[in-house]
Write a protein that holds these residues in place. Structure first.
Motif, short mmCIF file in Angstrom:
data_model
loop_
_atom_site.label_atom_id
_atom_site.label_comp_id
_atom_site.label_asym_id
_atom_site.label_seq_id
_atom_site.Cartn_x
_atom_site.Cartn_y
_atom_site.Cartn_z
N ILE B 53 55.86 -38.10 -14.37
CA ILE B 53 56.73 -37.26 -13.55
C ILE B 53 56.37 -37.56 -12.11
CG2 ILE B 53 57.46 -34.92 -12.96
CD1 ILE B 53 56.73 -34.02 -15.71
N VAL B 54 57.36 -38.01 -11.33
CA VAL B 54 57.05 -38.47 -9.99
C VAL B 54 57.97 -37.78 -8.98
CG1 VAL B 54 58.58 -40.47 -10.14
CG2 VAL B 54 56.59 -40.59 -8.67
N GLY B 55 57.46 -37.55 -7.80
CA GLY B 55 58.25 -36.91 -6.75
C GLY B 55 57.35 -36.52 -5.60
N GLU B 56 57.97 -36.08 -4.48
CA GLU B 56 57.19 -35.70 -3.31
C GLU B 56 56.55 -34.33 -3.49
OE1 GLU B 56 59.28 -36.98 0.68
OE2 GLU B 56 60.76 -36.67 -0.88
N SER B 57 55.68 -33.95 -2.55
CA SER B 57 55.11 -32.60 -2.56
C SER B 57 56.25 -31.60 -2.56
CB SER B 57 54.32 -32.31 -1.30
OG SER B 57 53.51 -33.36 -0.96
N GLY B 58 56.09 -30.55 -3.35
CA GLY B 58 57.09 -29.49 -3.35
C GLY B 58 58.28 -29.77 -4.24
N CYS B 59 58.25 -30.87 -5.01
CA CYS B 59 59.41 -31.14 -5.87
C CYS B 59 59.30 -30.38 -7.18
CB CYS B 59 59.56 -32.63 -6.14
SG CYS B 59 58.32 -33.28 -7.25
N GLY B 60 58.16 -29.74 -7.42
CA GLY B 60 58.01 -28.94 -8.63
C GLY B 60 57.31 -29.67 -9.76
N LYS B 61 56.75 -30.84 -9.47
CA LYS B 61 56.14 -31.59 -10.57
C LYS B 61 54.88 -30.92 -11.11
CE LYS B 61 54.02 -35.04 -7.44
NZ LYS B 61 54.12 -34.25 -6.20
N SER B 62 54.04 -30.41 -10.22
CA SER B 62 52.83 -29.72 -10.69
C SER B 62 53.18 -28.41 -11.35
CB SER B 62 51.88 -29.43 -9.53
OG SER B 62 51.40 -30.64 -9.00
N THR B 63 54.15 -27.68 -10.78
CA THR B 63 54.59 -26.42 -11.37
C THR B 63 55.08 -26.66 -12.79
OG1 THR B 63 55.29 -25.78 -9.17
CG2 THR B 63 56.05 -24.41 -10.99
N THR B 64 55.79 -27.78 -13.00
CA THR B 64 56.27 -28.11 -14.33
C THR B 64 55.09 -28.29 -15.28
OG1 THR B 64 58.16 -29.22 -13.35
CG2 THR B 64 57.66 -29.75 -15.64
N GLY B 65 54.09 -29.06 -14.83
CA GLY B 65 52.91 -29.29 -15.67
C GLY B 65 52.23 -27.99 -16.02
N ARG B 66 52.11 -27.11 -15.05
CA ARG B 66 51.42 -25.84 -15.29
C ARG B 66 52.26 -24.92 -16.16
NH1 ARG B 66 47.08 -25.24 -11.21
NH2 ARG B 66 46.81 -23.31 -12.32
N ALA B 67 53.59 -24.99 -16.01
CA ALA B 67 54.47 -24.13 -16.81
C ALA B 67 54.35 -24.46 -18.29
CB ALA B 67 55.92 -24.26 -16.34
N ILE B 68 54.12 -25.74 -18.59
CA ILE B 68 53.93 -26.13 -20.00
C ILE B 68 52.73 -25.39 -20.57
CG2 ILE B 68 53.41 -28.04 -21.57
CD1 ILE B 68 54.77 -29.90 -19.50
N MET B 69 51.68 -25.26 -19.77
CA MET B 69 50.46 -24.56 -20.19
C MET B 69 50.62 -23.04 -20.06
SD MET B 69 48.15 -26.88 -20.86
CE MET B 69 46.46 -26.36 -20.57
N GLN B 70 51.79 -22.57 -19.61
CA GLN B 70 52.03 -21.14 -19.36
C GLN B 70 51.09 -20.59 -18.28
OE1 GLN B 70 54.63 -19.68 -21.44
NE2 GLN B 70 54.82 -21.86 -21.74
N LEU B 71 50.90 -21.38 -17.25
CA LEU B 71 50.02 -20.99 -16.14
C LEU B 71 50.80 -21.05 -14.83
CD1 LEU B 71 46.93 -23.21 -17.01
CD2 LEU B 71 47.02 -20.75 -17.24
N PRO B 72 51.61 -20.11 -14.46
CA PRO B 72 52.02 -18.94 -15.23
C PRO B 72 53.21 -19.29 -16.13
CG PRO B 72 53.01 -18.90 -13.08
CD PRO B 72 52.20 -20.16 -13.15
#
Lengths: 357, 341
Positions: B53-72
């Motif tokens: 998953i690639v993109g600039e800062s703020g594109c939601g890539k890390s949030t996506t990764g964390r959402a898979i883990m339900q964090l949050p």
């Protein structure tokens, strides 16, 4: 400075270091962070200093600028700016040079900006202090500087705090601060490492544009040879506190001599390789600068090492083209190098030289 | 049609992770405004595959990764892992599920507890889950440390600060592997490392993936690294997916103008290659009030009126290559959608 000195100084390098050594006293012993480096930067020229963490690249730029801790440092050698020795000056004497003659931008713009001071004030501070401007004059110049570094709505930004800006914007503000008093020499220490690739491209572009417009010299410190390739005239590769290869950028890439430089280059993932290609790595880790290896400092990690390398330290050698020097007994292309290369390829180790530390 | 479409989802029994219409929003204080971090994305990962998953800062890539883990947990959407719907699991069941999905973070030094010795750090997951006897646990820890290239003896005696950044990342990897997970989410695992060390860590991940039959989600902003390690890449921009493709195809035929920008921003380690100037001006707009239509339209060189009003949907332009763009660089114009007006 009399007339003849002025004439001579135009042909002399703007900044020159002669056998600079910066050693730190640590609990483990003396850390030889920079160990005998001689470089020259001419006016309007850009030099890339490349190396891994701990190679001494940051300490070198700080040694030139005189930004070293007061205690526990042993310094030797000579740092010259416009022909004058500045290596032995006190902080107080250096204040006339910082900002006006030399400036520096750092890797992390958030920690280098004052979080509780408005951007405008941070830029105008040095204008008021160094150039004696009034605060309204200084703010007007600050606005123009923000415009120069392509920050949209510069007037509004003057009243903002660093946390209100994005990482790329903050780095632009840092550049504006560094440019404020029109320095002749700019040190950029990993200026884009904390930024996105797209913003990295914009910042590098901005730096080279400012360099061109102001006929400024630039020393660009980075661990990524890809970054310096398009933006520097000359490159010095550092390893274990020493410059191990130095050449004009095109020569360095076209005619690499030092196996370390070659290894650094081949560890960059390339877009034109198919995915899942094995990346070549440099095994092991950078040398312990408290107890550096006896012979060539890269020898313990070098795929082309021979007995001589382990026992004797190579002197700086002159390559075929002028301005190209390297420290290696068996440089890329030498018969010994080629012989070993055939062996390595046969054993299949060349493509997949493993990182096993 | 809202969202960025699901044309690229595969109907395969080997799908390990399937994310549909994932939305993550963060409210801003009591202003009633919200940050639209991820706005309705869908993707799937097959067993043994690496999704980049690639993109600039703020594109939601890390949030996506964390959402898979339900964090949050995500605001809405479905996340199915190995047949289980993660979003509806209870806290305890989710804790259990997390043993099968592990994460590695960007800053290896700050993600390790500085006051504990390295062997204990790697051991902790086993103690928490009571896997085997103490002796078995220690044996497993030593084995995994050997695997990632850390001397177990040294690990037993040293704290994280005594290791280099690359070694700390190896330790993080060991910690994530010790529970035998099926999937590892790597969030910018090599961005903080030197180029030479980056290559070591990427090679290590490739080896471990084969050996432990892992599935990887590899999140990064550097397309060169992502391309090397991934089988399939999803390019994200401002909470949306703009392009999905096999990694080699993405490099050969980028279809979305944003992908081309990302590709051309990567510095080429060759001074004879002129720096390509397809770089865009400015930075992504605020995810608090994203632009209407295609989210990339304010920075896109090819933007038309249609891009400013109608949001593009992911569609297949060649087998396995999907793009959400009205005027892609390859594959032809998007058919005008039939609207009931």
């Amino acid at each position: 400075m009399n007339q003849s000195d002025m004439v001579r100084s135009e042909h002399e390098p703007l900044v020159e270091t002669i056998d600079v050594k910066t050693h730190f006293k640590t609990a483990r012993g003396i850390a030889r962070a920079v160990d005998g480096v001689s470089i020259q930067i001419r006016r309007g020229q850009s030099l890339g200093v490349v190396g891994e963490s701990g190679s001494g690249k940051t300490v070198l730029s700080r040694s030139i600028m005189g930004l070293l801790p007061r205690n526990g440092v042993i310094r030797e050698g000579s740092v010259r700016y416009q022909g004058q020795e500045i290596g032995n000056r006190s902080d107080k004497e250096m204040q006339s040079i910082w900002g006006r003659e030399m400036a520096m931008i750092f890797q992390d713009p958030m920690t280098s900006l004052n979080p509780v001071m408005k951007v405008g004030k941070q830029i105008s501070e040095s204008l008021r202090k160094n150039l004696g401007m009034s605060s309204s004059e200084a703010l007007a110049v600050a606005e123009k500087l923000l415009h120069d570094v392509r920050i949209p709505e510069p007037a509004r930004r003057l009243n903002q705090y660093p946390h209100e800006l994005s990482g790329g914007m903050r780095q632009r503000v840092m550049i504006a601060i560094a440019m404020a008093c029109g320095p002749n020499m700019l040190f950029a220490d990993e200026p884009t490492t904390a930024l996105d690739v797209t913003v990295q491209a914009q910042i590098l572009e901005l730096l080279s544009e400012q360099k061109r417009d102001r006929n400024m010299s630039l020393l660009l410190v980075t661990h990524n040879l890809g970054v310096v390739a398009g933006y520097t005239d000359e490159i010095a590769v550092m390893y274990g506190g020493k410059v191990v290869e130095k050449a004009p950028t095109k020569t360095l890439f076209a005619n690499t001599k030092m196996p370390y430089t070659e290894a650094l280059l081949s560890s960059i993932p390339r877009l034109d390789q198919p995915s899942h290609s094995r990346l070549s790595t440099i095994p092991g880790r950078p040398p312990d600068i408290v107890h550096p290896p006896k012979g060539c400092r890269f020898a313990p990690r070098c795929a082309y090492v021979r007995d001589l390398c382990l026992n004797e330290e190579p002197e700086l050698q002159q390559a075929d083209s002028p301005d190209h020097t390297y420290r290696c007994f068996y440089p890329v292309g030498s018969p010994e190098y080629l012989e070993r290369r055939v062996e390595l390829t046969r054993k299949g180790e060349l493509v997949a030289s493993e990182g096993s530390n | 049609m809202a969202g960025t479409g699901k044309a690229h989802l595969r109907d395969d029994k080997n799908v390990l992770l399937r994310v549909e219409d994932l939305v993550v929003e963060f409210p801003i204080g009591r202003t009633g405004l919200k940050v639209n971090a991820v706005s309705g994305i869908s993707f799937d990962v097959l067993k043994g595959e690496t999704l980049g998953i690639v993109g600039e800062s703020g594109c939601g890539k890390s949030t996506t990764g964390r959402a898979i883990m339900q964090l949050p947990s995500p605001t809405s959407g479905s996340i199915k892992f190995d047949g289980t719907e993660l979003t509806s699991l209870s806290g305890e069941a989710m804790r259990e599920a997390r043993t099968k999905i592990q994460m590695i973070f960007q800053d290896p030094i700050s993600s390790l507890n500085p006051r504990r010795n390295v062997r204990d750090i790697v051991l902790e997951p086993l103690t928490i889950w009571n896997r085997g006897t103490k002796a078995e646990q220690l044996a497993a820890v030593d084995k995994i440390l050997e695997h990632v290239g850390i001397d177990p003896q040294r690990a037993a005696e040293s704290k994280p600060h005594q290791f280099s950044g690359g070694q700390c990342q190896r330790i993080s990897i060991a910690r994530s592997l010790v529970l035998n997970p099926q999937m590892i989410i790597c969030d910018e695992p090599v961005s903080a490392l030197d180029v030479s060390v980056q290559a070591q860590v990427v090679n290590l991940l490739e080896d471990l993936k084969k050996e432990f039959e892992l599935t990887l989600v590899f999140i990064a902003h550097d397309l060169a690294v992502v391309k090397n390690i991934s089988d399939r890449i999803a390019v994200m921009y401002l909470g949306k997916i703009c392009e999905v493709s096999s990694s080699d195809d993405l490099y050969r035929n980028p279809a979305h103008p944003y992908t081309e920008v990302l590709l051309s921003s990567i510095p080429v380690p060759d001074p004879t290659v002129a720096v390509k100037k397809i770089s865009v001006d400015g930075e992504p707009p605020s995810p608090v009030s994203p632009p209407a239509g295609c989210r990339f339209n304010p920075r896109c060189p090819n933007a038309s009126d249609r891009c400013r009003s109608e949001e593009p949907t992911l569609r297949e332009i060649e087998p396995g290559h999907f793009v959400a763009c009205h005027h892609p660089l390859t594959g032809g114009e998007a058919p005008v959608s039939v609207r009931s007006n």
